[in-house]
Design an enzyme around this catalytic site. Structure first.
Site, PDB file in Angstrom:
ATOM      1  N   SER A   7       0.830  -1.205   0.000  1.00 27.85           N
ATOM      2  CA  SER A   7       0.000   0.000   0.000  1.00 27.85           C
ATOM      3  C   SER A   7       0.865   1.256   0.000  1.00 27.85           C
ATOM      4  O   SER A   7       1.618   1.519   0.947  1.00 27.85           O
ATOM      5  CB  SER A   7      -0.918   0.008   1.226  1.00 27.85           C
ATOM      6  N   HIS A  32      -1.074  -1.042  -4.325  1.00 31.59           N
ATOM      7  CA  HIS A  32      -2.381  -0.660  -3.787  1.00 31.59           C
ATOM      8  C   HIS A  32      -2.399   0.850  -3.517  1.00 31.59           C
ATOM      9  O   HIS A  32      -1.516   1.390  -2.855  1.00 31.59           O
ATOM     10  CB  HIS A  32      -2.605  -1.444  -2.486  1.00 31.59           C
ATOM     11  N   ASP A  34      -4.518   4.037  -2.032  1.00 27.44           N
ATOM     12  CA  ASP A  34      -5.609   4.427  -1.135  1.00 27.44           C
ATOM     13  C   ASP A  34      -5.995   5.883  -1.340  1.00 27.44           C
ATOM     14  O   ASP A  34      -5.222   6.780  -1.031  1.00 27.44           O
ATOM     15  CB  ASP A  34      -5.165   4.250   0.326  1.00 27.44           C
ATOM     16  N   MET A  36      -8.538   8.849  -0.212  1.00 30.73           N
ATOM     17  CA  MET A  36      -9.450   9.226   0.878  1.00 30.73           C
ATOM     18  C   MET A  36      -9.959  10.642   0.667  1.00 30.73           C
ATOM     19  O   MET A  36      -9.257  11.470   0.092  1.00 30.73           O
ATOM     20  CB  MET A  36      -8.715   9.169   2.216  1.00 30.73           C
ATOM     21  N   HIS A  65      -8.139   1.706  -4.268  1.00 34.34           N
ATOM     22  CA  HIS A  65      -9.127   1.544  -3.192  1.00 34.34           C
ATOM     23  C   HIS A  65      -9.665   2.928  -2.843  1.00 34.34           C
ATOM     24  O   HIS A  65      -8.957   3.739  -2.253  1.00 34.34           O
ATOM     25  CB  HIS A  65      -8.415   0.883  -1.996  1.00 34.34           C
ATOM     26  N   MET A  67     -11.770   5.305  -0.786  1.00 33.26           N
ATOM     27  CA  MET A  67     -12.493   5.515   0.477  1.00 33.26           C
ATOM     28  C   MET A  67     -13.159   6.879   0.398  1.00 33.26           C
ATOM     29  O   MET A  67     -12.785   7.819   1.108  1.00 33.26           O
ATOM     30  CB  MET A  67     -11.505   5.428   1.645  1.00 33.26           C
ATOM     31  N   MET A 136     -11.932  -5.166   4.708  1.00 30.14           N
ATOM     32  CA  MET A 136     -11.106  -4.312   5.562  1.00 30.14           C
ATOM     33  C   MET A 136     -10.880  -5.018   6.902  1.00 30.14           C
ATOM     34  O   MET A 136     -11.849  -5.405   7.571  1.00 30.14           O
ATOM     35  CB  MET A 136     -11.788  -2.954   5.815  1.00 30.14           C
ATOM     36  N   ASP A 174      -7.101  -6.124   3.748  1.00 29.90           N
ATOM     37  CA  ASP A 174      -6.371  -4.852   3.841  1.00 29.90           C
ATOM     38  C   ASP A 174      -6.430  -4.295   5.261  1.00 29.90           C
ATOM     39  O   ASP A 174      -7.517  -4.003   5.770  1.00 29.90           O
ATOM     40  CB  ASP A 174      -7.031  -3.867   2.849  1.00 29.90           C
TER      41      ASP A 174
HETATM   42  C1  DX5 Z   1      -6.308   1.875   5.354  1.00 32.30           C
HETATM   43  C2  DX5 Z   1      -5.869   1.530   3.967  1.00 32.30           C
HETATM   44  C3  DX5 Z   1      -4.813   0.500   3.919  1.00 32.30           C
HETATM   45  C4  DX5 Z   1      -3.551   0.861   4.657  1.00 32.30           C
HETATM   46  C5  DX5 Z   1      -2.986  -0.418   5.192  1.00 32.30           C
HETATM   47  O1  DX5 Z   1      -7.448   2.632   5.295  1.00 32.30           O
HETATM   48  O2  DX5 Z   1      -6.949   1.042   3.193  1.00 32.30           O
HETATM   49  O3  DX5 Z   1      -4.520   0.121   2.567  1.00 32.30           O
HETATM   50  O4  DX5 Z   1      -2.613   1.500   3.853  1.00 32.30           O
HETATM   51  O5  DX5 Z   1      -1.890  -0.120   5.979  1.00 32.30           O
HETATM   52  P1  DX5 Z   1      -1.289  -1.148   7.007  1.00 32.30           P
HETATM   53  O6  DX5 Z   1      -0.866  -2.364   6.221  1.00 32.30           O
HETATM   54  O7  DX5 Z   1      -0.144  -0.409   7.606  1.00 32.30           O
HETATM   55  O8  DX5 Z   1      -2.364  -1.491   8.002  1.00 32.30           O
HETATM   56 ZN    ZN Z   2      -6.508   0.184   1.174  1.00 26.89          ZN
END
Ligand code: DX5
Ligand code: ZN
Length: 214
Positions: A7, A32, A34, A36, A65, A67, A136, A174
């Site tokens: 990620s 990956h 993320d 947000m 991904h 969010m 998640m 994840d």
């Molecule tokens: C959290 C993200 C994850 C995050 C995971 O909201 O969706 O992808 O980066 O990070 P770790 O592996 O450190 O929990």
């Molecule tokens: Zn993620």
């Protein structure tokens, strides 16, 4: 299947090029991403201008991904990043089936993500229409959180649903994935693990990625 998707959220954004080169060298399968919005989750990560450069540097396929609320609005932007997979939250989509159709129409694979409190049973009538389900295993919004143990049970129930339906949908997990739980997660039925902190805080990222996949 045993796929690993580091990620980017945990990467060093002061030296992104170096971190992405290490990912390129590793046997990671995807990267990956993320995204947000500060509304669906209580944090903001990075946006599409950053991903323009990630796309140029990274040789691995991107799985995105989102969010965010109203992810339909950004299907074209995600497509522009070159992503193979666009993942939207079940909790953020009133018309999930339509959203999935639109992602497919844009030429991407579609994924649906569940928050820790959302039971896998809500996917009964959509699981066969998506290429991946992302479970998640932390509450979304931040890297480096503690893995939620109930995820194992969710993986097994989802695996049973997928097998019963005879579809090929992948299961991705994840949040809080590390060297201690990775093998057990694959064993429980996960196809793809996302790892942020475990990869990017390691002294040897390439070796850690290989170890996580073992
Ligand atoms: C959290 C993200 C994850 C995050 C995971 O909201 O969706 O992808 O980066 O990070 P770790 O592996 O450190 O929990
Ligand atoms: Zn993620």
């Amino acid at each position: 299947m045993k796929l690993l998707s580091p990620s980017l959220l945990s990467a060093n954004f002061g030296n992104l090029e170096r971190d992405i080169e290490l990912i390129n060298k590793s046997n990671a399968d995807w990267l990956h991403i993320d995204i947000m919005d500060g509304v669906f989750v209580p944090n903001i990560s990075f946006g599409f201008p950053v991903l323009k450069y990630v796309k140029q540097l990274c040789t691995k396929p991107l799985d995105v991904h989102l969010m965010i609320v109203e992810p339909d609005k950004f299907i074209n932007e995600v497509k522009e990043t070159g992503a193979i997979m666009m993942n939207v939250h079940y909790e953020a989509c009133t018309h999930l089936h339509r959203t999935i159709q639109r992602i497919h129409d844009a030429g991407m694979q579609a994924g649906v993500t569940l928050n820790p409190h959302t039971p896998v049973e809500v996917l009964e009538d959509i699981v066969a229409d998506v290429e991946m389900v992302l479970l998640m295993s932390v509450n979304p919004g931040f890297g480096g959180q503690k893995f939620i143990e109930n995820t194992y049970d969710k993986i097994r129930r989802l695996r049973a649903m997928i097998d019963r339906k005879g579809c090929k949908t992948l299961i991705q997990v994840d949040g809080g994935v590390n060297l201690k739980n990775a093998a057990a997660l694959y064993e429980a039925g996960a196809d793809c693990l996302v790892a942020g902190n475990a990869v990017f805080s390691a002294d040897d990222m390439v070796a850690t990625i290989a170890e996580l996949k073992k």
